[in-house]
Design a protein around this motif. Sequence first.
Motif, PDB file in Angstrom:
ATOM      1  N   UNK A   1       0.834  -1.206   0.000  1.00 50.78           N
ATOM      2  CA  UNK A   1       0.000   0.000   0.000  1.00 50.78           C
ATOM      3  C   UNK A   1       0.865   1.252   0.000  1.00 50.78           C
ATOM      4  N   UNK A   2       1.932   1.261   0.788  1.00 49.78           N
ATOM      5  CA  UNK A   2       2.816   2.429   0.822  1.00 49.78           C
ATOM      6  C   UNK A   2       3.467   2.660  -0.533  1.00 49.78           C
ATOM      7  N   UNK A   3       3.692   1.593  -1.278  1.00 51.67           N
ATOM      8  CA  UNK A   3       4.335   1.723  -2.578  1.00 51.67           C
ATOM      9  C   UNK A   3       3.409   2.327  -3.618  1.00 51.67           C
ATOM     10  N   UNK A   4       2.108   2.010  -3.549  1.00 50.89           N
ATOM     11  CA  UNK A   4       1.194   2.404  -4.626  1.00 50.89           C
ATOM     12  C   UNK A   4       0.342   3.619  -4.283  1.00 50.89           C
ATOM     13  N   UNK A   5       0.405   4.132  -3.053  1.00 49.61           N
ATOM     14  CA  UNK A   5      -0.507   5.211  -2.648  1.00 49.61           C
ATOM     15  C   UNK A   5       0.257   6.455  -2.231  1.00 49.61           C
ATOM     16  N   UNK A   6      -0.465   7.572  -2.258  1.00 54.13           N
ATOM     17  CA  UNK A   6       0.047   8.866  -1.808  1.00 54.13           C
ATOM     18  C   UNK A   6      -0.578   9.215  -0.453  1.00 54.13           C
TER      19      UNK A   6
END
Length: 346
Positions: free
Chosen positions: A119-124
Amino acid sequence: MIASLLPAPAVTAELFHDPPGPHGLFPEEERVVAGAVGGRRREFASVRVCARRALGGLGLVAGPLLPGAGGAPRWPRGVVGSMTHCQGYRAAAVALGTDLLAIGCDAEPNAPLPSPGTLALVSLPQERVWLREFAARWPAVAWDRLLFSAKESVYKTWFPLTGRPLDFDEAVITPDPLAGTFRAELLVPGPVVDGVRISAFDGRWRTGGGLVVTAIGLRPVRPVTRARAALSVRPAAVRPGARPAPDRRPAPDGRPAHDGRPTHDHDGRPAHDGRPVPDVRPVRAGGRRGRSIRRPEDMMRDDPYDTDLISHAFPKGLAHILRYPPLQLAGADDEYGEPHIVRGID
Protein backbone atom coordinates in the motif's frame (compact mmCIF):
# COMPACT_ATOMS: atom_id res chain seq x y z
CA MET A 1 -19.20 -6.06 -15.70
CA ILE A 2 -16.87 -3.98 -17.80
CA ALA A 3 -19.47 -2.93 -20.37
CA SER A 4 -21.25 -0.73 -17.82
CA LEU A 5 -18.06 1.21 -17.07
CA LEU A 6 -17.21 2.47 -20.55
CA PRO A 7 -18.94 4.89 -22.93
CA ALA A 8 -21.08 3.56 -25.76
CA PRO A 9 -18.43 3.62 -28.55
CA ALA A 10 -16.45 0.93 -26.71
CA VAL A 11 -17.09 -2.75 -27.48
CA THR A 12 -16.28 -5.21 -24.70
CA ALA A 13 -16.04 -8.94 -24.09
CA GLU A 14 -15.37 -10.84 -20.88
CA LEU A 15 -14.91 -14.37 -19.56
CA PHE A 16 -15.22 -15.69 -16.02
CA HIS A 17 -13.38 -18.91 -16.79
CA ASP A 18 -10.94 -20.14 -19.40
CA PRO A 19 -12.60 -21.77 -22.41
CA PRO A 20 -11.91 -25.49 -22.82
CA GLY A 21 -9.88 -26.95 -25.65
CA PRO A 22 -6.79 -25.65 -27.42
CA HIS A 23 -5.54 -22.20 -26.64
CA GLY A 24 -6.28 -20.95 -30.16
CA LEU A 25 -3.20 -18.75 -30.36
CA PHE A 26 -1.49 -17.68 -33.56
CA PRO A 27 2.05 -19.02 -34.03
CA GLU A 28 3.46 -15.56 -33.32
CA GLU A 29 1.52 -15.45 -30.03
CA GLU A 30 2.60 -18.98 -29.13
CA ARG A 31 6.22 -17.86 -29.34
CA VAL A 32 5.56 -15.06 -26.81
CA VAL A 33 4.49 -17.54 -24.10
CA ALA A 34 6.58 -20.51 -25.21
CA GLY A 35 8.46 -20.63 -21.91
CA ALA A 36 5.55 -19.62 -19.64
CA VAL A 37 3.82 -21.86 -17.10
CA GLY A 38 0.40 -23.30 -17.89
CA GLY A 39 -1.58 -20.72 -15.94
CA ARG A 40 0.13 -17.83 -17.69
CA ARG A 41 -0.46 -19.43 -21.09
CA ARG A 42 -4.17 -19.91 -20.34
CA GLU A 43 -4.76 -16.33 -19.22
CA PHE A 44 -2.72 -15.00 -22.14
CA ALA A 45 -4.89 -17.00 -24.55
CA SER A 46 -8.24 -16.35 -22.83
CA VAL A 47 -7.84 -12.60 -22.75
CA ARG A 48 -7.06 -12.68 -26.48
CA VAL A 49 -10.26 -14.63 -27.04
CA CYS A 50 -12.04 -11.65 -25.43
CA ALA A 51 -10.05 -9.19 -27.53
CA ARG A 52 -10.89 -10.96 -30.79
CA ARG A 53 -14.57 -11.09 -29.86
CA ALA A 54 -14.54 -7.38 -29.09
CA LEU A 55 -12.79 -6.59 -32.36
CA GLY A 56 -15.42 -8.66 -34.12
CA GLY A 57 -18.00 -6.32 -32.61
CA LEU A 58 -16.29 -3.53 -34.56
CA GLY A 59 -16.54 -5.58 -37.73
CA LEU A 60 -12.83 -6.41 -37.73
CA VAL A 61 -11.07 -9.75 -38.12
CA ALA A 62 -8.23 -9.87 -35.64
CA GLY A 63 -4.84 -11.30 -36.40
CA PRO A 64 -2.11 -11.90 -33.84
CA LEU A 65 -2.27 -9.53 -30.86
CA LEU A 66 1.35 -9.23 -29.80
CA PRO A 67 2.85 -7.17 -26.98
CA GLY A 68 4.52 -4.00 -28.18
CA ALA A 69 6.47 -1.28 -26.41
CA GLY A 70 6.02 -1.44 -22.65
CA GLY A 71 3.88 -4.56 -22.98
CA ALA A 72 0.98 -2.70 -24.60
CA PRO A 73 -0.96 -4.81 -27.13
CA ARG A 74 -0.43 -3.85 -30.75
CA TRP A 75 -4.00 -3.28 -31.89
CA PRO A 76 -5.04 -3.07 -35.56
CA ARG A 77 -4.48 0.31 -37.16
CA GLY A 78 -7.14 2.82 -36.13
CA VAL A 79 -8.17 0.87 -33.00
CA VAL A 80 -7.56 1.61 -29.32
CA GLY A 81 -8.10 -0.91 -26.58
CA SER A 82 -7.13 -2.52 -23.32
CA MET A 83 -7.01 -6.02 -21.85
CA THR A 84 -7.06 -7.23 -18.25
CA HIS A 85 -7.05 -10.54 -16.43
CA CYS A 86 -7.01 -11.75 -12.87
CA GLN A 87 -8.14 -14.86 -11.02
CA GLY A 88 -11.56 -15.78 -12.39
CA TYR A 89 -11.89 -12.93 -14.88
CA ARG A 90 -10.60 -11.89 -18.30
CA ALA A 91 -11.83 -8.91 -20.30
CA ALA A 92 -11.01 -6.70 -23.26
CA ALA A 93 -12.41 -3.41 -24.53
CA VAL A 94 -11.81 -1.80 -27.93
CA ALA A 95 -13.04 1.21 -29.88
CA LEU A 96 -12.24 3.08 -33.04
CA GLY A 97 -9.63 5.77 -32.55
CA THR A 98 -12.06 8.32 -33.96
CA ASP A 99 -14.49 7.58 -31.10
CA LEU A 100 -12.11 7.27 -28.14
CA LEU A 101 -8.55 8.42 -27.67
CA ALA A 102 -7.59 5.60 -25.32
CA ILE A 103 -9.04 2.90 -23.11
CA GLY A 104 -7.66 1.61 -19.83
CA CYS A 105 -9.27 -1.18 -17.83
CA ASP A 106 -8.19 -3.35 -14.93
CA ALA A 107 -9.73 -6.10 -12.79
CA GLU A 108 -8.54 -7.26 -9.39
CA PRO A 109 -9.84 -9.50 -6.61
CA ASN A 110 -11.97 -7.50 -4.19
CA ALA A 111 -9.60 -8.23 -1.33
CA PRO A 112 -7.01 -6.16 0.54
CA LEU A 113 -3.52 -5.70 -0.81
CA PRO A 114 -1.14 -8.28 0.64
CA SER A 115 0.87 -6.00 2.92
CA PRO A 116 1.17 -2.45 4.29
CA GLY A 117 4.38 -2.16 2.32
CA THR A 118 2.50 -2.71 -0.92
CA LEU A 119 0.00 0.00 0.00
CA ALA A 120 2.82 2.43 0.82
CA LEU A 121 4.34 1.72 -2.58
CA VAL A 122 1.19 2.40 -4.63
CA SER A 123 -0.51 5.21 -2.65
CA LEU A 124 0.05 8.87 -1.81
CA PRO A 125 -0.54 10.46 1.64
CA GLN A 126 -3.72 12.23 0.49
CA GLU A 127 -5.06 8.95 -0.87
CA ARG A 128 -4.45 7.17 2.43
CA VAL A 129 -6.74 9.70 4.11
CA TRP A 130 -9.82 8.68 2.14
CA LEU A 131 -8.73 5.04 2.25
CA ARG A 132 -9.11 5.02 6.04
CA GLU A 133 -12.44 6.84 5.93
CA PHE A 134 -13.99 4.72 3.18
CA ALA A 135 -12.78 1.45 4.71
CA ALA A 136 -14.60 2.35 7.93
CA ARG A 137 -17.83 3.41 6.21
CA TRP A 138 -18.00 0.86 3.37
CA PRO A 139 -16.04 -2.21 4.46
CA ALA A 140 -17.48 -4.44 1.68
CA VAL A 141 -15.11 -2.76 -0.80
CA ALA A 142 -11.37 -3.35 -0.68
CA TRP A 143 -10.53 0.30 -1.23
CA ASP A 144 -6.79 -0.20 -1.33
CA ARG A 145 -7.24 -2.74 -4.12
CA LEU A 146 -9.60 -0.37 -5.91
CA LEU A 147 -6.93 2.34 -5.69
CA PHE A 148 -4.36 -0.01 -7.19
CA SER A 149 -6.77 -1.03 -9.97
CA ALA A 150 -7.60 2.59 -10.79
CA LYS A 151 -3.91 3.41 -11.12
CA GLU A 152 -3.45 0.46 -13.44
CA SER A 153 -6.31 1.77 -15.62
CA VAL A 154 -4.69 5.21 -15.58
CA TYR A 155 -1.38 3.70 -16.69
CA LYS A 156 -3.02 1.81 -19.55
CA THR A 157 -4.73 5.01 -20.69
CA TRP A 158 -1.59 7.12 -20.34
CA PHE A 159 1.00 4.91 -22.01
CA PRO A 160 -0.46 4.70 -25.56
CA LEU A 161 -0.78 8.50 -25.61
CA THR A 162 2.72 9.26 -24.35
CA GLY A 163 4.90 6.18 -24.81
CA ARG A 164 6.31 6.92 -21.36
CA PRO A 165 5.90 5.09 -18.03
CA LEU A 166 3.87 6.63 -15.23
CA ASP A 167 4.79 5.92 -11.62
CA PHE A 168 2.25 5.30 -8.87
CA ASP A 169 3.09 8.64 -7.24
CA GLU A 170 2.50 10.64 -10.43
CA ALA A 171 -1.30 10.49 -10.33
CA VAL A 172 -3.63 11.01 -7.39
CA ILE A 173 -6.91 9.08 -7.35
CA THR A 174 -10.13 10.39 -5.80
CA PRO A 175 -13.09 8.01 -5.99
CA ASP A 176 -16.76 8.81 -5.46
CA PRO A 177 -18.05 5.94 -3.30
CA LEU A 178 -21.70 6.54 -4.17
CA ALA A 179 -21.54 7.39 -7.88
CA GLY A 180 -19.05 4.65 -8.73
CA THR A 181 -16.66 7.06 -10.41
CA PHE A 182 -13.09 8.20 -9.85
CA ARG A 183 -10.89 11.05 -11.00
CA ALA A 184 -7.17 10.75 -11.62
CA GLU A 185 -5.32 14.05 -11.40
CA LEU A 186 -1.97 13.85 -13.17
CA LEU A 187 0.90 15.26 -11.15
CA VAL A 188 3.17 15.44 -14.19
CA PRO A 189 2.52 17.18 -17.51
CA GLY A 190 -0.17 15.21 -19.31
CA PRO A 191 -0.38 14.26 -22.98
CA VAL A 192 -1.23 16.93 -25.53
CA VAL A 193 -4.01 15.93 -27.91
CA ASP A 194 -5.22 18.27 -30.68
CA GLY A 195 -3.34 21.11 -29.02
CA VAL A 196 -5.02 20.57 -25.63
CA ARG A 197 -3.07 19.25 -22.65
CA ILE A 198 -4.95 16.59 -20.68
CA SER A 199 -4.42 16.97 -16.94
CA ALA A 200 -6.85 14.38 -15.59
CA PHE A 201 -8.66 11.16 -16.48
CA ASP A 202 -12.18 10.32 -15.37
CA GLY A 203 -13.18 6.71 -14.90
CA ARG A 204 -15.74 4.41 -13.36
CA TRP A 205 -15.55 1.45 -10.99
CA ARG A 206 -17.74 -1.31 -9.68
CA THR A 207 -17.55 -4.43 -7.55
CA GLY A 208 -19.29 -7.75 -7.82
CA GLY A 209 -18.62 -11.46 -7.90
CA GLY A 210 -15.56 -11.02 -5.71
CA LEU A 211 -13.99 -8.55 -8.16
CA VAL A 212 -13.26 -4.86 -8.35
CA VAL A 213 -13.10 -3.50 -11.89
CA THR A 214 -12.06 -0.03 -13.05
CA ALA A 215 -12.10 1.49 -16.51
CA ILE A 216 -11.39 4.74 -18.34
CA GLY A 217 -12.71 5.63 -21.78
CA LEU A 218 -11.01 8.85 -22.88
CA ARG A 219 -13.17 10.78 -25.32
CA PRO A 220 -11.64 12.93 -28.07
CA VAL A 221 -10.82 16.51 -27.19
CA ARG A 222 -13.23 18.73 -29.09
CA PRO A 223 -12.23 22.40 -29.22
CA VAL A 224 -15.04 24.88 -28.66
CA THR A 225 -15.93 26.45 -32.00
CA ARG A 226 -17.89 29.63 -32.52
CA ALA A 227 -20.92 27.67 -33.66
CA ARG A 228 -20.90 25.44 -30.59
CA ALA A 229 -20.33 28.39 -28.30
CA ALA A 230 -23.27 30.24 -29.87
CA LEU A 231 -25.52 27.22 -29.34
CA SER A 232 -24.54 26.89 -25.71
CA VAL A 233 -25.21 30.56 -24.79
CA ARG A 234 -28.80 31.73 -24.48
CA PRO A 235 -29.86 35.39 -24.29
CA ALA A 236 -31.64 36.61 -21.22
CA ALA A 237 -34.73 37.60 -23.22
CA VAL A 238 -37.65 35.22 -23.49
CA ARG A 239 -37.41 33.02 -26.56
CA PRO A 240 -40.15 33.26 -29.19
CA GLY A 241 -42.93 30.80 -28.46
CA ALA A 242 -42.00 30.35 -24.81
CA ARG A 243 -44.94 29.78 -22.47
CA PRO A 244 -45.74 32.40 -19.82
CA ALA A 245 -44.86 31.88 -16.21
CA PRO A 246 -47.70 30.98 -13.81
CA ASP A 247 -49.88 33.96 -12.86
CA ARG A 248 -49.67 34.43 -9.09
CA ARG A 249 -51.24 37.91 -8.98
CA PRO A 250 -54.21 38.37 -6.61
CA ALA A 251 -57.71 39.05 -7.87
CA PRO A 252 -58.89 42.72 -8.09
CA ASP A 253 -60.66 42.48 -4.73
CA GLY A 254 -57.41 41.45 -3.05
CA ARG A 255 -58.31 37.77 -2.62
CA PRO A 256 -55.80 35.25 -3.89
CA ALA A 257 -56.75 33.84 -7.25
CA HIS A 258 -58.50 30.45 -6.93
CA ASP A 259 -58.04 30.36 -3.15
CA GLY A 260 -54.29 30.57 -3.55
CA ARG A 261 -53.94 27.46 -5.72
CA PRO A 262 -51.96 27.78 -8.96
CA THR A 263 -53.73 28.02 -12.27
CA HIS A 264 -50.74 26.67 -14.20
CA ASP A 265 -48.79 23.49 -13.76
CA HIS A 266 -45.04 23.61 -13.15
CA ASP A 267 -43.96 23.71 -16.79
CA GLY A 268 -46.01 26.86 -17.39
CA ARG A 269 -48.93 25.23 -19.20
CA PRO A 270 -52.41 26.39 -18.12
CA ALA A 271 -54.57 23.88 -16.32
CA HIS A 272 -57.42 22.36 -18.31
CA ASP A 273 -60.26 24.90 -18.74
CA GLY A 274 -58.44 27.29 -16.44
CA ARG A 275 -59.16 25.18 -13.38
CA PRO A 276 -56.57 25.05 -10.61
CA VAL A 277 -54.23 22.07 -10.47
CA PRO A 278 -52.73 20.47 -7.39
CA ASP A 279 -49.40 21.88 -6.29
CA VAL A 280 -47.48 18.64 -6.77
CA ARG A 281 -43.71 18.94 -6.89
CA PRO A 282 -41.38 16.25 -8.15
CA VAL A 283 -39.56 14.08 -5.66
CA ARG A 284 -35.85 13.62 -6.24
CA ALA A 285 -33.90 10.39 -5.74
CA GLY A 286 -33.89 9.31 -2.14
CA GLY A 287 -37.38 10.66 -1.50
CA ARG A 288 -36.36 14.25 -0.72
CA ARG A 289 -38.56 17.01 -2.02
CA GLY A 290 -36.59 19.49 -4.06
CA ARG A 291 -37.27 22.57 -6.04
CA SER A 292 -39.57 22.09 -8.96
CA ILE A 293 -37.90 20.96 -12.15
CA ARG A 294 -39.44 20.39 -15.54
CA ARG A 295 -39.89 16.92 -16.84
CA PRO A 296 -37.32 15.95 -19.48
CA GLU A 297 -40.00 14.99 -21.99
CA ASP A 298 -41.55 18.46 -21.65
CA MET A 299 -38.17 20.14 -22.10
CA MET A 300 -37.45 18.14 -25.22
CA ARG A 301 -40.90 18.81 -26.64
CA ASP A 302 -40.57 22.56 -26.12
CA ASP A 303 -37.05 22.80 -27.48
CA PRO A 304 -35.20 19.56 -28.29
CA TYR A 305 -31.96 21.50 -28.78
CA ASP A 306 -32.09 23.45 -25.52
CA THR A 307 -28.82 22.24 -24.02
CA ASP A 308 -29.07 24.74 -21.17
CA LEU A 309 -32.29 23.21 -19.89
CA ILE A 310 -31.00 19.66 -20.23
CA SER A 311 -27.70 20.37 -18.50
CA HIS A 312 -29.58 22.27 -15.76
CA ALA A 313 -31.80 19.30 -14.93
CA PHE A 314 -29.16 16.64 -15.61
CA PRO A 315 -25.65 18.02 -15.05
CA LYS A 316 -24.01 14.89 -16.46
CA GLY A 317 -26.33 14.59 -19.43
CA LEU A 318 -29.19 12.30 -20.33
CA ALA A 319 -26.84 9.76 -21.89
CA HIS A 320 -24.99 9.45 -18.59
CA ILE A 321 -28.22 8.65 -16.74
CA LEU A 322 -29.31 6.06 -19.27
CA ARG A 323 -25.91 4.44 -19.60
CA TYR A 324 -24.93 3.91 -15.98
CA PRO A 325 -27.36 2.11 -13.68
CA PRO A 326 -26.98 2.26 -9.88
CA LEU A 327 -24.07 0.20 -8.67
CA GLN A 328 -24.32 -2.64 -6.19
CA LEU A 329 -21.44 -3.11 -3.80
CA ALA A 330 -20.54 -6.72 -3.05
CA GLY A 331 -18.27 -8.26 -0.45
CA ALA A 332 -15.05 -10.09 -1.21
CA ASP A 333 -15.32 -13.84 -1.75
CA ASP A 334 -12.10 -14.63 -3.60
CA GLU A 335 -8.61 -15.20 -2.34
CA TYR A 336 -6.26 -12.47 -3.40
CA GLY A 337 -2.92 -12.75 -5.09
CA GLU A 338 0.13 -10.57 -5.37
CA PRO A 339 -0.48 -7.40 -7.39
CA HIS A 340 1.64 -7.01 -10.48
CA ILE A 341 3.74 -4.14 -9.20
CA VAL A 342 5.90 -4.31 -12.29
CA ARG A 343 3.74 -2.21 -14.57
CA GLY A 344 2.31 -4.26 -17.39
CA ILE A 345 -0.39 -3.55 -19.96
CA ASP A 346 -0.72 -7.09 -21.28
